[in-house]
Design a protein around this motif. Structure first.
Motif, PDB file in Angstrom:
ATOM      1  N   VAL A   1      18.191   0.449 -12.380  1.00 25.99           N
ATOM      2  CA  VAL A   1      16.489   0.503 -11.640  1.00 25.99           C
ATOM      3  C   VAL A   1      16.155   0.340 -10.553  1.00 25.99           C
ATOM      4  N   ALA A   2      16.791   0.113  -8.933  1.00 25.55           N
ATOM      5  CA  ALA A   2      17.057   0.061  -7.918  1.00 25.55           C
ATOM      6  C   ALA A   2      17.993   0.292  -7.622  1.00 25.55           C
ATOM      7  N   THR A   3      17.788   0.540  -6.437  1.00 23.80           N
ATOM      8  CA  THR A   3      19.240   0.943  -5.187  1.00 23.80           C
ATOM      9  C   THR A   3      19.172   0.626  -4.153  1.00 23.80           C
ATOM     10  N   THR A   4      19.886  -0.161  -3.407  1.00 21.71           N
ATOM     11  CA  THR A   4      20.390  -1.069  -1.860  1.00 21.71           C
ATOM     12  C   THR A   4      19.379  -0.559  -1.217  1.00 21.71           C
ATOM     13  N   LEU A   5      18.468   0.751  -0.841  1.00 17.89           N
ATOM     14  CA  LEU A   5      16.986   1.232  -0.096  1.00 17.89           C
ATOM     15  C   LEU A   5      15.872   1.097  -0.219  1.00 17.89           C
TER      16      LEU A   5
ATOM     17  N   LEU B   1      11.361   0.980  -0.251  1.00 17.40           N
ATOM     18  CA  LEU B   1      10.833   2.047   0.035  1.00 17.40           C
ATOM     19  C   LEU B   1       9.779   2.966   0.827  1.00 17.40           C
ATOM     20  N   VAL B   2       8.559   1.355   0.363  1.00 14.98           N
ATOM     21  CA  VAL B   2       7.020   1.607   0.704  1.00 14.98           C
ATOM     22  C   VAL B   2       7.246   2.049   2.416  1.00 14.98           C
ATOM     23  N   TYR B   3       7.371   1.484   3.463  1.00 20.26           N
ATOM     24  CA  TYR B   3       7.185   0.945   5.018  1.00 20.26           C
ATOM     25  C   TYR B   3       8.314   1.387   5.696  1.00 20.26           C
ATOM     26  N   ASP B   4       8.163   1.974   6.563  1.00 20.72           N
ATOM     27  CA  ASP B   4       9.751   2.235   7.276  1.00 20.72           C
ATOM     28  C   ASP B   4      10.336   0.927   8.008  1.00 20.72           C
ATOM     29  N   LYS B   5       9.674  -0.228   8.239  1.00 19.94           N
ATOM     30  CA  LYS B   5      10.281  -1.642   8.411  1.00 19.94           C
ATOM     31  C   LYS B   5       9.424  -3.081   7.417  1.00 19.94           C
ATOM     32  N   GLN B   6      10.413  -3.201   7.575  1.00 18.40           N
ATOM     33  CA  GLN B   6      10.098  -4.524   7.064  1.00 18.40           C
ATOM     34  C   GLN B   6       9.597  -6.038   7.414  1.00 18.40           C
TER      35      GLN B   6
ATOM     36  N   LEU C   1       0.635  -1.297   0.286  1.00 16.66           N
ATOM     37  CA  LEU C   1      -0.247   0.116   0.071  1.00 16.66           C
ATOM     38  C   LEU C   1       0.540   1.498   0.336  1.00 16.66           C
ATOM     39  N   ILE C   2       0.763   1.747  -1.021  1.00 14.56           N
ATOM     40  CA  ILE C   2       1.242   2.854  -1.504  1.00 14.56           C
ATOM     41  C   ILE C   2       1.142   4.359  -0.810  1.00 14.56           C
ATOM     42  N   SER C   3       1.213   4.914   0.108  1.00 16.39           N
ATOM     43  CA  SER C   3       0.716   5.660   1.082  1.00 16.39           C
ATOM     44  C   SER C   3       1.392   7.280   0.161  1.00 16.39           C
ATOM     45  N   SER C   4       1.484   8.369   0.549  1.00 20.10           N
ATOM     46  CA  SER C   4       1.742  10.204   0.109  1.00 20.10           C
ATOM     47  C   SER C   4       3.144  10.406   0.404  1.00 20.10           C
ATOM     48  N   ASP C   5       3.613   9.291   1.429  1.00 20.55           N
ATOM     49  CA  ASP C   5       4.578   9.979   1.867  1.00 20.55           C
ATOM     50  C   ASP C   5       5.593   9.106   1.346  1.00 20.55           C
ATOM     51  N   ALA C   6       5.269   7.456   1.729  1.00 23.79           N
ATOM     52  CA  ALA C   6       5.621   6.327   0.401  1.00 23.79           C
ATOM     53  C   ALA C   6       5.693   6.847  -1.072  1.00 23.79           C
ATOM     54  N   ARG C   7       5.708   7.155  -1.767  1.00 21.32           N
ATOM     55  CA  ARG C   7       4.882   7.377  -2.986  1.00 21.32           C
ATOM     56  C   ARG C   7       6.181   9.014  -3.107  1.00 21.32           C
ATOM     57  N   GLU C   8       5.990   9.264  -2.664  1.00 17.00           N
ATOM     58  CA  GLU C   8       7.340  10.969  -2.822  1.00 17.00           C
ATOM     59  C   GLU C   8       8.853  10.358  -2.299  1.00 17.00           C
ATOM     60  N   ARG C   9       8.871   8.938  -1.585  1.00 14.00           N
ATOM     61  CA  ARG C   9      10.521   8.552  -0.734  1.00 14.00           C
ATOM     62  C   ARG C   9      10.161   7.772  -2.981  1.00 14.00           C
ATOM     63  N   ILE C  10       9.620   7.492  -3.361  1.00 18.79           N
ATOM     64  CA  ILE C  10       9.660   6.359  -4.374  1.00 18.79           C
ATOM     65  C   ILE C  10      10.792   7.464  -5.458  1.00 18.79           C
ATOM     66  N   LEU C  11       9.984   8.436  -5.691  1.00 21.16           N
ATOM     67  CA  LEU C  11       9.758   9.307  -6.510  1.00 21.16           C
ATOM     68  C   LEU C  11      11.259   9.948  -6.380  1.00 21.16           C
ATOM     69  N   ALA C  12      11.556  10.782  -5.033  1.00 15.00           N
ATOM     70  CA  ALA C  12      13.409  10.955  -5.230  1.00 15.00           C
ATOM     71  C   ALA C  12      13.587   9.691  -5.123  1.00 15.00           C
ATOM     72  N   GLU C  13      14.012   8.437  -5.399  1.00 13.77           N
ATOM     73  CA  GLU C  13      14.345   7.704  -5.137  1.00 13.77           C
ATOM     74  C   GLU C  13      15.284   7.346  -6.671  1.00 13.77           C
ATOM     75  N   ALA C  14      13.839   7.226  -7.735  1.00 13.94           N
ATOM     76  CA  ALA C  14      13.411   7.565  -8.983  1.00 13.94           C
ATOM     77  C   ALA C  14      14.089   8.266  -9.564  1.00 13.94           C
ATOM     78  N   LYS C  15      13.739   9.715  -9.292  1.00 17.84           N
ATOM     79  CA  LYS C  15      15.062  10.753  -9.753  1.00 17.84           C
ATOM     80  C   LYS C  15      16.291  10.569  -9.417  1.00 17.84           C
ATOM     81  N   LYS C  16      17.015  10.066  -8.279  1.00  9.67           N
ATOM     82  CA  LYS C  16      18.524  10.488  -8.258  1.00  9.67           C
ATOM     83  C   LYS C  16      18.646   9.081  -9.336  1.00  9.67           C
ATOM     84  N   LEU C  17      17.689   8.192  -9.326  1.00  7.49           N
ATOM     85  CA  LEU C  17      18.387   6.370 -10.797  1.00  7.49           C
ATOM     86  C   LEU C  17      18.137   7.530 -11.996  1.00  7.49           C
ATOM     87  N   LEU C  18      17.478   8.715 -11.998  1.00  4.31           N
ATOM     88  CA  LEU C  18      17.806   9.003 -13.644  1.00  4.31           C
ATOM     89  C   LEU C  18      18.485   9.899 -14.414  1.00  4.31           C
TER      90      LEU C  18
END
Length: 396
Positions: A338-342, A286-291, A235-252
């Protein structure tokens, strides 16, 4: 099968095992028990009787199978013997922009919810399924809602809640994980229900709930309550979406390959548009605070469990192979850019499985001696042979 189970209870080795089981369960740190020599109906009888004994003492049970066919056949035989159990299946991760079925998600979430609610005493699974990361306990507990007649909630607020839970809004409900709304009526199909439910509101109060046939739309009886679980594990919350967006931009920014650049550009547009991320599994870390995995859920019930390992080598090798394959795939995604260690955190390490077994009582069931090393609470060998007349038919 009752004839076989009655016979196994009369066996001296079974009586000795039962005594060792009770003693080991009360130990500060229980040593494992090894059981050898069982095959065919004898192994079925032993498992049914020992699981029944564990449940009678209030001990939760985890049955670990080396592969999925063994998992399913074991669950079927337990069910035939009147033992209620849940099957926890492996979830196939989707790393590319593919619209995959969420049926396995819903089945797994139903099992996890039952564990949290104290409604599940026996889980049958495989190491691969148990080690894979899933939705954390706190998230599923906070999101789960039980609706009953008289429950007060604004219809639009309930619709928004369903979207948060991962339900898909449609014109007409015809599948699990969907909902539709028109006026003061809301239709939904929860993973916990065999049929969709029609909720009729009187203002902001639930006036009536009925099951209905999705084809004929006819009422199929009154629904007293319906439990709403998340419709998907990620379940991708707005906060998780922002984290994913930031990571995707770094990869780009780091992308050197034109194909990867195009792929990430499209994914960033999808993220920014607020659309469903069918490639979201790739960013799981990046979706949840812990796994958390199934082992975290079982560790949180507050009771020592009995683990029946059906084939020690098959289970340990399966756990090792699964984690190695997934770690290799994660490494490949990182190298592709297309992915990071995080973000590429998909599975708990094998040590999580080992630690869980060490903290609880593990019973190793092997056809032949061997496969178990170290100190034991007991070693029990049965003398039996599989006859042609049995042929997996427990009713003979």
């Amino acid at each position: 099968m009752s004839r076989l189970t009655a016979l196994i209870r009369e066996d001296r080795e079974y009586k000795n095992f039962a005594s060792a089981f009770v003693e080991a369960m009360s130990a500060v740190r229980p040593l494992p028990i090894a059981v050898n020599g069982l095959s065919g109906g004898a192994e079925d009888a032993f498992l049914i009787e020992s699981v029944s004994d564990a449940l009678s003492r209030g001990v939760p049970v985890l049955i670990m199978a080396g592969d999925e066919p063994t998992r399913d056949s074991t669950a079927a035989r337990l069910a035939a013997a009147g033992i209620e159990c849940r099957v926890y299946k492996r979830r196939e991760l989707v790393f590319h922009n593919i619209n995959a079925s969420r049926e396995i998600d819903r089945e797994r979430l139903s099992v996890l919810s039952a564990i949290l609610a104290g409604e599940c005493s026996v889980v049958v699974t495989t190491p691969a399924a148990a080690l894979g990361y899933t939705i954390p306990q706190g998230v599923i507990a906070d999101l789960t809602v039980t609706l009953r007649g008289g429950y007060v909630v604004e219809p639009r607020a309930l619709a928004e809640k369903l979207v948060t839970l991962g339900f898909l809004r449609v014109d007409g409900v015809d599948g699990v994980g969907q909902f539709a709304m028109r006026g003061g009526i809301l239709d939904l199909w929860s993973a916990e229900a065999e049929l969709p439910v029609r909720i009729e509101f009187f203002g902001d109060e639930i006036d009536r709930m009925v099951y209905f046939d999705p084809l004929s739309q006819r009422s199929e009886g009154v629904c007293e309550e319906v439990r709403l679980l998340p419709a998907r594990e990620l379940l991708i919350s707005s906060d998780a979406r922002e984290r994913i967006l930031a990571e995707a931009k770094k990869l780009l920014k780091k992308a050197k390959d034109s194909e990867i650049t195009t792929r990430l550009t499209r994914e960033i547009a999808t993220i920014e548009a607020g659309l469903s991320l069918d490639f979201g599994d790739r960013y799981m870390g990046l979706v949840y605070d812990k796994q958390e995995s199934l082992f975290d859920y079982l560790s949180g019930i507050g009771h020592r469990a009995a683990i029946f390992m059906l084939g020690t080598s098959a289970c340990t090798d399966g756990a090792k192979k699964f984690t190695e394959n997934l770690e290799s795939e994660a490494k490949s995604l990182i190298e592709m850019g297309v992915a990071t260690t995080l973000s590429a955190k998909y599975t708990a390490p094998v040590s999580t499985f080992d630690d869980f077994c060490a903290e609880n009582l593990t019973i190793h069931l092997n056809a032949f001696a061997g496969g178990v090393t170290g100190r034991l609470s007991g070693l029990f060998g049965f003398r039996c042979r599989r006859t042609l007349s049995y042929g997996d038919n427990a009713n003979m």
